[in-house]
Design an enzyme around this catalytic site. Sequence first.
Site, short mmCIF file in Angstrom:
data_model
loop_
_atom_site.label_atom_id
_atom_site.label_comp_id
_atom_site.label_asym_id
_atom_site.label_seq_id
_atom_site.Cartn_x
_atom_site.Cartn_y
_atom_site.Cartn_z
N LYS A 186 0.92 -1.31 0.20
CA LYS A 186 -0.18 0.07 -0.04
C LYS A 186 0.82 1.17 0.02
CE LYS A 186 -3.98 -2.01 -0.31
NZ LYS A 186 -3.58 -3.53 -0.63
C1 LIG Z 1 -9.93 -2.25 -1.98
C2 LIG Z 1 -9.26 -3.19 -0.80
N1 LIG Z 1 -9.90 -3.39 0.52
C3 LIG Z 1 -9.33 -4.18 1.42
C4 LIG Z 1 -8.03 -4.75 1.44
C5 LIG Z 1 -7.66 -5.72 2.39
O1 LIG Z 1 -6.40 -4.92 3.33
P1 LIG Z 1 -5.29 -6.00 3.99
O2 LIG Z 1 -4.65 -6.55 2.78
O3 LIG Z 1 -4.58 -5.05 4.80
O4 LIG Z 1 -6.16 -6.78 4.47
C6 LIG Z 1 -7.24 -4.40 0.08
C7 LIG Z 1 -5.76 -4.85 -0.09
O5 LIG Z 1 -5.30 -5.06 -1.13
C8 LIG Z 1 -7.77 -3.60 -0.69
O6 LIG Z 1 -7.29 -3.35 -1.94
#
Ligand SMILES: Cc1ncc(COP(=O)(O)O)c(C=O)c1O
Length: 396
Positions: A186
């Site tokens: 991210k």
């Molecule tokens: C749009 C979206 N929502 C939720 C997530 C979930 O995040 P995490 O990987 O920190 O659990 C991501 C991760 O790629 C995402 O791109």
Amino acid sequence: MPGFEIFGEEERKEVQDVLQTGVLFRYGFDAARNGHWKARSFEEELARRLGAAHCHLCSSGTAALSIALAACGIGAGDEVIVPPFTFVATFEAILAAGAIPVFADIDETLCLDPEALAARLTPRTKAVMVVHMCGAMARIDAIQSFCDQKGLTLIEDTCQSVGATFHGKALGTFGRMGCYSFDPVKTITCGEGGAVVTDDPQCYELAHAFADHGHDHIGADRGAEDHPILGANYRISELNAAVGLAQLRKLDGILETQRRNKTAIKSAMQVFDQVRFRELPDAAGDSATFLSFMLPDEDRARRTVAALNEAGVDGCFYWYANNWHYLSQWHHLKQMKTAARLPIQTYENQPDFAKVNLPQSDAVMARTICMQIKLSWNEAQLQERISKIEQVLRNL
Ligand SMILES: Cc1ncc(COP(=O)(O)O)c(C=O)c1O
């Protein structure tokens, strides 16, 4: 997305602070931690940066979504409208809550089309979970007013768009709760981490309690704390929070570099008639993590992405064929392949996700390519990239 490109002394120093104290837990141990409260500091700084009243840092973006749903009172049998272009975590969190994801079309913003929401309403609709994909905003004003008119809760999945704004207001602060991810790919990263923000004090109280087994976090004796609700463990460790704290302090610099690099590439591509750019309801608020553009049809999009990859232009994504980001490839959802029975599988009104048909979204996604914008390109690399892109588009 590029936080990992700029790890340096700052991240090492924050982590070292934690290791020196030996306190990896975010709560308590006041004397031993020698004044270091990494998770708490991150929360204060992120809330201030985003203009939100409250922030709670947690173990992932997925955790943030689960926490937000719980804190907003979305649970068993409730329907939540979501887009078909997102990461699987969006609907996984809804299913885990016992709620039902209901897919509505996206438009050329690559996010939920506000015009597509009304057709998805039923008496069970409780919320809209808008996803600000690929660094930029949905038509959040129209979506927010739709939710206000219909009495629906708006939750923003801002996992891919920290730092982006709409008319100066941070994405993630329009809805009742906003969710962020700080996973390793991210804009800024904790290694693994996430956060929820809200202006609603009650949602905040429920959020931090839910994320830590229901602890109310009152007083200095953890064992004597009350548990106003049942919860789970979505805590972040001080080590992860420490990395994130250093990264958060670099966010403005990251955004500036991304915007500069993106502008250079976008300006060069503007002369090609066949290229049309993603609609940005407020271009100035784009975090510029990606440059997303459309070709006139699927065939040209597929040929272009193949040619870009062949020319060595890395980081070009054709999400329409990607297993993780678009509904057409979510076979596990369509066939409800689960490790164990989910609440939704016990409902009389269990939807058949294999039958979801969203031709408007297909038409957008089939033509769309997203190009990642990096921080580490020097001027020569950027110019080389631009000439490769120009060559590919010239030969289209
Ligand atoms: C749009 C979206 N929502 C939720 C997530 C979930 O995040 P995490 O990987 O920190 O659990 C991501 C991760 O790629 C995402 O791109």
